[in-house]
Design a protein around this motif. Sequence first.
Motif, PDB file in Angstrom:
ATOM      1  N   VAL B  11       0.863  -1.174   0.000  1.00  0.00           N
ATOM      2  CA  VAL B  11       0.000   0.000   0.000  1.00  0.00           C
ATOM      3  C   VAL B  11       0.902   1.227   0.000  1.00  0.00           C
ATOM      4  CG1 VAL B  11      -1.625   1.357   1.379  1.00  0.00           C
ATOM      5  CG2 VAL B  11      -1.946  -1.112   1.158  1.00  0.00           C
ATOM      6  N   SER B  12       0.568   2.191  -0.854  1.00  0.00           N
ATOM      7  CA  SER B  12       1.351   3.420  -0.922  1.00  0.00           C
ATOM      8  C   SER B  12       0.433   4.610  -0.683  1.00  0.00           C
ATOM      9  CB  SER B  12       2.035   3.533  -2.290  1.00  0.00           C
ATOM     10  OG  SER B  12       2.920   4.625  -2.312  1.00  0.00           O
ATOM     11  N   VAL B  13       0.804   5.478   0.241  1.00  0.00           N
ATOM     12  CA  VAL B  13       0.015   6.673   0.549  1.00  0.00           C
ATOM     13  C   VAL B  13       0.960   7.866   0.619  1.00  0.00           C
ATOM     14  CG1 VAL B  13      -1.698   5.338   1.841  1.00  0.00           C
ATOM     15  CG2 VAL B  13       0.182   6.445   3.066  1.00  0.00           C
ATOM     16  N   SER B  14       0.382   9.045   0.535  1.00  0.00           N
ATOM     17  CA  SER B  14       1.162  10.261   0.733  1.00  0.00           C
ATOM     18  C   SER B  14       1.112  10.666   2.198  1.00  0.00           C
ATOM     19  CB  SER B  14       0.616  11.401  -0.134  1.00  0.00           C
ATOM     20  OG  SER B  14       0.741  11.088  -1.503  1.00  0.00           O
ATOM     21  N   THR B  17      -2.138  11.730   4.495  1.00  0.00           N
ATOM     22  CA  THR B  17      -3.400  11.134   4.020  1.00  0.00           C
ATOM     23  C   THR B  17      -3.726   9.890   4.844  1.00  0.00           C
ATOM     24  OG1 THR B  17      -2.325   9.753   2.348  1.00  0.00           O
ATOM     25  CG2 THR B  17      -2.952  11.987   1.682  1.00  0.00           C
ATOM     26  N   VAL B  19      -4.612   6.083   6.120  1.00  0.00           N
ATOM     27  CA  VAL B  19      -4.091   4.750   5.865  1.00  0.00           C
ATOM     28  C   VAL B  19      -5.188   3.720   6.120  1.00  0.00           C
ATOM     29  CG1 VAL B  19      -2.413   3.002   6.614  1.00  0.00           C
ATOM     30  CG2 VAL B  19      -1.752   5.421   6.570  1.00  0.00           C
ATOM     31  N   THR B  77      -6.530   1.237  10.516  1.00  0.00           N
ATOM     32  CA  THR B  77      -6.624   2.579   9.936  1.00  0.00           C
ATOM     33  C   THR B  77      -5.821   3.582  10.748  1.00  0.00           C
ATOM     34  OG1 THR B  77      -8.616   3.103  11.216  1.00  0.00           O
ATOM     35  CG2 THR B  77      -8.952   2.166   9.016  1.00  0.00           C
ATOM     36  N   SER B  80      -3.969   9.998   9.465  1.00  0.00           N
ATOM     37  CA  SER B  80      -2.971  10.811   8.780  1.00  0.00           C
ATOM     38  C   SER B  80      -1.612  10.111   8.850  1.00  0.00           C
ATOM     39  CB  SER B  80      -2.897  12.189   9.441  1.00  0.00           C
ATOM     40  OG  SER B  80      -1.877  12.972   8.872  1.00  0.00           O
ATOM     41  N   ALA B  81      -1.110   9.683   7.702  1.00  0.00           N
ATOM     42  CA  ALA B  81       0.142   8.927   7.677  1.00  0.00           C
ATOM     43  C   ALA B  81       1.345   9.831   7.941  1.00  0.00           C
ATOM     44  CB  ALA B  81       0.311   8.242   6.329  1.00  0.00           C
ATOM     45  N   VAL B 113       5.181   5.335   2.481  1.00  0.00           N
ATOM     46  CA  VAL B 113       4.657   6.683   2.705  1.00  0.00           C
ATOM     47  C   VAL B 113       5.499   7.661   1.891  1.00  0.00           C
ATOM     48  CG1 VAL B 113       4.074   8.452   4.397  1.00  0.00           C
ATOM     49  CG2 VAL B 113       3.913   6.024   5.017  1.00  0.00           C
TER      50      VAL B 113
END
Lengths: 113, 115
Positions: B11-14, B17, B19, B77, B80-81, B113
């Motif tokens: 999983v890739s997030v900014s 944002t 999770v 969850t 905010s990452a 991240v």
Amino acid sequence: DVKVTQSSRYLVKRTGEKVFLECVQDMDHENMFWYRQDPGLGLRLIYFSYDVKMKEKGDIPEGYSVSREKKERFSLILESASTNQTSMYLCASRPSGRGQEQFFGPGTRLTVL
Amino acid sequence: AQSVTQLDSHVSVSEGTPVLLRCNYSSSYSPSLFWYVQHPNKGLQLLLKYTSAATLVKGINGFEAEFKKSETSFHLTKPSAHMSDAAEYFCVVSDRGYNFNKFYFGSGTKLNVKP
């Protein structure tokens, strides 16, 4: 804080050697575990022990044996190391009782050449 | 028999944002469920656990998970990452019946991240 320590972080051995991996926990936990971790396979249980001198096979015991002579110490033995035993080995302990989590050591990365 | 499926291997997030790491389980008994995190070349650290009390469980570092029996899910969850959340995450189920020493691990989800 619970502390689980493993004797080596990195180990390099040759095929056919006898290998000892040591694990010590300082919280008087009854139960101790040895896992191996390989990419994409998660953790697989090799052996666990629920008391001194007691042991049970996990999912992949072949090629391994264990020893628990004292409550705080659980040893994993590779009788004759093979290249397919190159892996990360993780030790864990937990107190008895339902719902109790496992506490993990930092792992030993074993390479068998 | 028990089993755990982590639906995403990566999983890739900014940064900043939300999770969402997904986990489904099967269990013959009322299970205990855990999420662990593993940073590179480290052991596993417990994030949170569910053992039959509140279905919404809060853990360390702002993570939480909700036990949904009807969906046999226990998704992790975080609102905010943070860059420091980049690691591998494992969902784990254990039997609260006779074999309560048996833990079943998912295959892991690697969280990336991006800045």
